[in-house]
Write a protein that holds these residues in place. Structure first.
Motif, PDB file in Angstrom:
ATOM      1  N   SER A   1       0.827  -1.213   0.000  1.00 10.28           N
ATOM      2  CA  SER A   1       0.000   0.000   0.000  1.00 10.28           C
ATOM      3  C   SER A   1       0.860   1.262   0.000  1.00 10.28           C
ATOM      4  O   SER A   1       0.490   2.269  -0.604  1.00 10.28           O
ATOM      5  CB  SER A   1      -0.943   0.005   1.206  1.00 10.28           C
ATOM      6  OG  SER A   1      -0.196  -0.089   2.406  1.00 10.28           O
ATOM      7  N   ASP A   2       2.032   1.216   0.656  1.00  9.44           N
ATOM      8  CA  ASP A   2       2.933   2.366   0.653  1.00  9.44           C
ATOM      9  C   ASP A   2       3.510   2.604  -0.740  1.00  9.44           C
ATOM     10  O   ASP A   2       3.646   3.746  -1.177  1.00  9.44           O
ATOM     11  CB  ASP A   2       4.073   2.173   1.652  1.00  9.44           C
ATOM     12  CG  ASP A   2       3.592   2.148   3.092  1.00  9.44           C
ATOM     13  OD1 ASP A   2       2.494   2.691   3.362  1.00  9.44           O
ATOM     14  OD2 ASP A   2       4.306   1.578   3.939  1.00  9.44           O
ATOM     15  N   ILE A   3       3.855   1.543  -1.433  1.00  4.61           N
ATOM     16  CA  ILE A   3       4.406   1.655  -2.786  1.00  4.61           C
ATOM     17  C   ILE A   3       3.324   2.132  -3.745  1.00  4.61           C
ATOM     18  O   ILE A   3       3.558   3.013  -4.571  1.00  4.61           O
ATOM     19  CB  ILE A   3       4.991   0.302  -3.263  1.00  4.61           C
ATOM     20  CG1 ILE A   3       6.124  -0.141  -2.334  1.00  4.61           C
ATOM     21  CG2 ILE A   3       5.454   0.385  -4.706  1.00  4.61           C
ATOM     22  CD1 ILE A   3       7.263   0.844  -2.212  1.00  4.61           C
ATOM     23  N   ASN A   4       2.115   1.587  -3.612  1.00 10.17           N
ATOM     24  CA  ASN A   4       1.019   1.997  -4.496  1.00 10.17           C
ATOM     25  C   ASN A   4       0.668   3.462  -4.327  1.00 10.17           C
ATOM     26  O   ASN A   4       0.201   4.100  -5.264  1.00 10.17           O
ATOM     27  CB  ASN A   4      -0.217   1.124  -4.254  1.00 10.17           C
ATOM     28  CG  ASN A   4      -0.078  -0.225  -4.901  1.00 10.17           C
ATOM     29  OD1 ASN A   4       0.428  -0.330  -6.010  1.00 10.17           O
ATOM     30  ND2 ASN A   4      -0.504  -1.258  -4.211  1.00 10.17           N
ATOM     31  N   GLY A   5       0.897   4.015  -3.155  1.00 11.60           N
ATOM     32  CA  GLY A   5       0.646   5.431  -2.935  1.00 11.60           C
ATOM     33  C   GLY A   5       1.591   6.318  -3.729  1.00 11.60           C
ATOM     34  O   GLY A   5       1.346   7.508  -3.883  1.00 11.60           O
ATOM     35  N   LEU A   6       2.665   5.730  -4.266  1.00  8.58           N
ATOM     36  CA  LEU A   6       3.656   6.484  -5.037  1.00  8.58           C
ATOM     37  C   LEU A   6       3.568   6.203  -6.534  1.00  8.58           C
ATOM     38  O   LEU A   6       4.372   6.716  -7.303  1.00  8.58           O
ATOM     39  CB  LEU A   6       5.062   6.142  -4.540  1.00  8.58           C
ATOM     40  CG  LEU A   6       5.315   6.397  -3.053  1.00  8.58           C
ATOM     41  CD1 LEU A   6       6.673   5.841  -2.644  1.00  8.58           C
ATOM     42  CD2 LEU A   6       5.232   7.883  -2.752  1.00  8.58           C
ATOM     43  N   LEU A   7       2.615   5.359  -6.941  1.00 10.63           N
ATOM     44  CA  LEU A   7       2.472   4.983  -8.351  1.00 10.63           C
ATOM     45  C   LEU A   7       1.057   5.279  -8.831  1.00 10.63           C
ATOM     46  O   LEU A   7       0.097   5.018  -8.114  1.00 10.63           O
ATOM     47  CB  LEU A   7       2.736   3.487  -8.552  1.00 10.63           C
ATOM     48  CG  LEU A   7       4.072   2.927  -8.094  1.00 10.63           C
ATOM     49  CD1 LEU A   7       4.085   1.408  -8.261  1.00 10.63           C
ATOM     50  CD2 LEU A   7       5.207   3.543  -8.872  1.00 10.63           C
ATOM     51  N   SER A   8       0.928   5.794 -10.039  1.00 10.06           N
ATOM     52  CA  SER A   8      -0.379   5.986 -10.669  1.00 10.06           C
ATOM     53  C   SER A   8      -0.249   5.664 -12.145  1.00 10.06           C
ATOM     54  O   SER A   8       0.798   5.890 -12.748  1.00 10.06           O
ATOM     55  CB  SER A   8      -0.868   7.429 -10.532  1.00 10.06           C
ATOM     56  OG  SER A   8      -1.110   7.731  -9.195  1.00 10.06           O
ATOM     57  N   ILE A   9      -1.332   5.138 -12.714  1.00  2.89           N
ATOM     58  CA  ILE A   9      -1.374   4.864 -14.151  1.00  2.89           C
ATOM     59  C   ILE A   9      -2.590   5.590 -14.715  1.00  2.89           C
ATOM     60  O   ILE A   9      -3.712   5.393 -14.235  1.00  2.89           O
ATOM     61  CB  ILE A   9      -1.474   3.352 -14.453  1.00  2.89           C
ATOM     62  CG1 ILE A   9      -0.257   2.629 -13.897  1.00  2.89           C
ATOM     63  CG2 ILE A   9      -1.626   3.107 -15.951  1.00  2.89           C
ATOM     64  CD1 ILE A   9      -0.312   1.130 -14.007  1.00  2.89           C
ATOM     65  N   ILE A  10      -2.350   6.435 -15.691  1.00  4.05           N
ATOM     66  CA  ILE A  10      -3.442   7.132 -16.374  1.00  4.05           C
ATOM     67  C   ILE A  10      -3.596   6.472 -17.734  1.00  4.05           C
ATOM     68  O   ILE A  10      -2.674   6.506 -18.559  1.00  4.05           O
ATOM     69  CB  ILE A  10      -3.138   8.633 -16.523  1.00  4.05           C
ATOM     70  CG1 ILE A  10      -2.949   9.261 -15.143  1.00  4.05           C
ATOM     71  CG2 ILE A  10      -4.240   9.332 -17.311  1.00  4.05           C
ATOM     72  CD1 ILE A  10      -2.413  10.666 -15.161  1.00  4.05           C
ATOM     73  N   PHE A  11      -4.733   5.843 -17.953  1.00  4.70           N
ATOM     74  CA  PHE A  11      -4.977   5.109 -19.191  1.00  4.70           C
ATOM     75  C   PHE A  11      -5.888   5.918 -20.105  1.00  4.70           C
ATOM     76  O   PHE A  11      -6.934   6.395 -19.675  1.00  4.70           O
ATOM     77  CB  PHE A  11      -5.607   3.756 -18.886  1.00  4.70           C
ATOM     78  CG  PHE A  11      -5.984   2.981 -20.104  1.00  4.70           C
ATOM     79  CD1 PHE A  11      -5.018   2.488 -20.959  1.00  4.70           C
ATOM     80  CD2 PHE A  11      -7.318   2.749 -20.405  1.00  4.70           C
ATOM     81  CE1 PHE A  11      -5.360   1.773 -22.095  1.00  4.70           C
ATOM     82  CE2 PHE A  11      -7.672   2.042 -21.535  1.00  4.70           C
ATOM     83  CZ  PHE A  11      -6.693   1.555 -22.378  1.00  4.70           C
ATOM     84  N   VAL A  12      -5.467   6.068 -21.346  1.00  3.01           N
ATOM     85  CA  VAL A  12      -6.262   6.782 -22.339  1.00  3.01           C
ATOM     86  C   VAL A  12      -6.583   5.793 -23.451  1.00  3.01           C
ATOM     87  O   VAL A  12      -5.705   5.344 -24.178  1.00  3.01           O
ATOM     88  CB  VAL A  12      -5.487   7.993 -22.914  1.00  3.01           C
ATOM     89  CG1 VAL A  12      -6.336   8.721 -23.944  1.00  3.01           C
ATOM     90  CG2 VAL A  12      -5.047   8.926 -21.795  1.00  3.01           C
ATOM     91  N   GLY A  13      -7.854   5.432 -23.552  1.00  2.00           N
ATOM     92  CA  GLY A  13      -8.260   4.476 -24.579  1.00  2.00           C
ATOM     93  C   GLY A  13      -9.691   4.051 -24.348  1.00  2.00           C
ATOM     94  O   GLY A  13     -10.301   4.370 -23.325  1.00  2.00           O
ATOM     95  N   PRO A  14     -10.242   3.309 -25.299  1.00  2.00           N
ATOM     96  CA  PRO A  14     -11.630   2.848 -25.148  1.00  2.00           C
ATOM     97  C   PRO A  14     -11.704   1.723 -24.113  1.00  2.00           C
ATOM     98  O   PRO A  14     -10.799   0.907 -23.987  1.00  2.00           O
ATOM     99  CB  PRO A  14     -11.973   2.330 -26.542  1.00  2.00           C
ATOM    100  CG  PRO A  14     -10.662   1.915 -27.121  1.00  2.00           C
ATOM    101  CD  PRO A  14      -9.645   2.848 -26.549  1.00  2.00           C
ATOM    102  N   GLY A  15     -12.763   1.709 -23.357  1.00  2.00           N
ATOM    103  CA  GLY A  15     -12.969   0.626 -22.399  1.00  2.00           C
ATOM    104  C   GLY A  15     -12.121   0.766 -21.144  1.00  2.00           C
ATOM    105  O   GLY A  15     -11.398   1.733 -20.944  1.00  2.00           O
ATOM    106  N   LYS A  16     -12.237  -0.248 -20.306  1.00  2.00           N
ATOM    107  CA  LYS A  16     -11.506  -0.272 -19.040  1.00  2.00           C
ATOM    108  C   LYS A  16     -10.161  -0.968 -19.258  1.00  2.00           C
ATOM    109  O   LYS A  16     -10.063  -1.944 -19.982  1.00  2.00           O
ATOM    110  CB  LYS A  16     -12.339  -1.024 -18.001  1.00  2.00           C
ATOM    111  CG  LYS A  16     -11.772  -0.972 -16.611  1.00  2.00           C
ATOM    112  CD  LYS A  16     -12.841  -1.430 -15.606  1.00  2.00           C
ATOM    113  CE  LYS A  16     -12.306  -1.663 -14.222  1.00  2.00           C
ATOM    114  NZ  LYS A  16     -11.500  -0.688 -13.617  1.00  2.00           N
ATOM    115  N   PHE A  17      -9.130  -0.447 -18.626  1.00  2.00           N
ATOM    116  CA  PHE A  17      -7.788  -1.005 -18.779  1.00  2.00           C
ATOM    117  C   PHE A  17      -7.618  -2.238 -17.907  1.00  2.00           C
ATOM    118  O   PHE A  17      -8.003  -2.249 -16.739  1.00  2.00           O
ATOM    119  CB  PHE A  17      -6.737   0.046 -18.415  1.00  2.00           C
ATOM    120  CG  PHE A  17      -5.333  -0.446 -18.546  1.00  2.00           C
ATOM    121  CD1 PHE A  17      -4.815  -0.772 -19.788  1.00  2.00           C
ATOM    122  CD2 PHE A  17      -4.532  -0.600 -17.434  1.00  2.00           C
ATOM    123  CE1 PHE A  17      -3.524  -1.218 -19.925  1.00  2.00           C
ATOM    124  CE2 PHE A  17      -3.240  -1.040 -17.558  1.00  2.00           C
ATOM    125  CZ  PHE A  17      -2.735  -1.358 -18.803  1.00  2.00           C
TER     126      PHE A  17
END
Length: 182
Positions: free
Chosen positions: A109-125
């Motif tokens: 959870s600590d590592i995930n707080g430092l990572l984000s993914i922004i997905f641009v495209g049709p549908g769910k990634f």
């Protein structure tokens, strides 16, 4: 150590280099070394061969200090024949060092707080489409931590927690990363 591409000419009595303006200005002053010079104890040495495949996410899990947050922007291919082809980039954003890790590895959870993914495209990634980009391996992380504990004085007194280690998969996406996909 010098970056090979930066060396223009090297003979027994002369060396010509490409330098950035900041390094050149620093080297022009007496008794001054550029801030990011390896001479400032920034060279960490060579990792053993069995640890050279460790990913940057796995390194972040083992880090005593976390100084960057990473945002990955992914674009899906517009070609319907290649729905799993992505392109994009990751930006690292500097942060203030808030604390030193009291125990390693860091919690997922600590590592995930430092990572984000922004997905641009049709549908769910679907994170499984990332392939090896955000995959972590339990054995690589633990092996790296044991090596650091024995070869880096900064890690010698930090306890290693096998219960936290058990939260990481053997070879899969970082747990909880799906919650950080926008």
């Amino acid at each position: 150590m010098l970056y090979r591409v930066g060396i223009v000419d090297c003979t027994s009595d002369q060396v010509r280099l490409f330098l950035c303006a900041l390094c050149r200005a620093s080297l022009s002053k007496p008794d001054s070394v550029p801030r990011l010079a390896l001479a400032n104890n920034l060279y960490r040495g060579q990792l053993p061969v069995h640890l050279q495949d460790i990913s940057w996410v796995e390194e972040k899990i083992c880090a005593i200090y976390c100084v960057t947050a990473h945002v990955t922007r992914l674009f899906q291919s517009s070609d319907p024949a290649q729905p799993k082809v992505f392109h994009g980039n990751t930006c690292a954003h500097n942060m203030n060092i808030v604390s030193t890790a009291p125990v390693l590895p860091c919690m997922p959870s600590d590592i995930n707080g430092l990572l984000s993914i922004i997905f641009v495209g049709p549908g769910k990634f679907n994170l499984n489409q990332l392939g090896m980009a955000k995959v972590v391996a339990h054995h690589r992380i633990w092996t790296f931590l044991l090596w650091l504990k024995h070869h880096n004085h900064l890690y010698s007194m930090i306890p290693l927690d096998s219960e936290v280690m058990s939260m990481y998969p053997e070879d899969d996406i970082l747990p909880g990363l799906s919650d950080h996909v926008i």
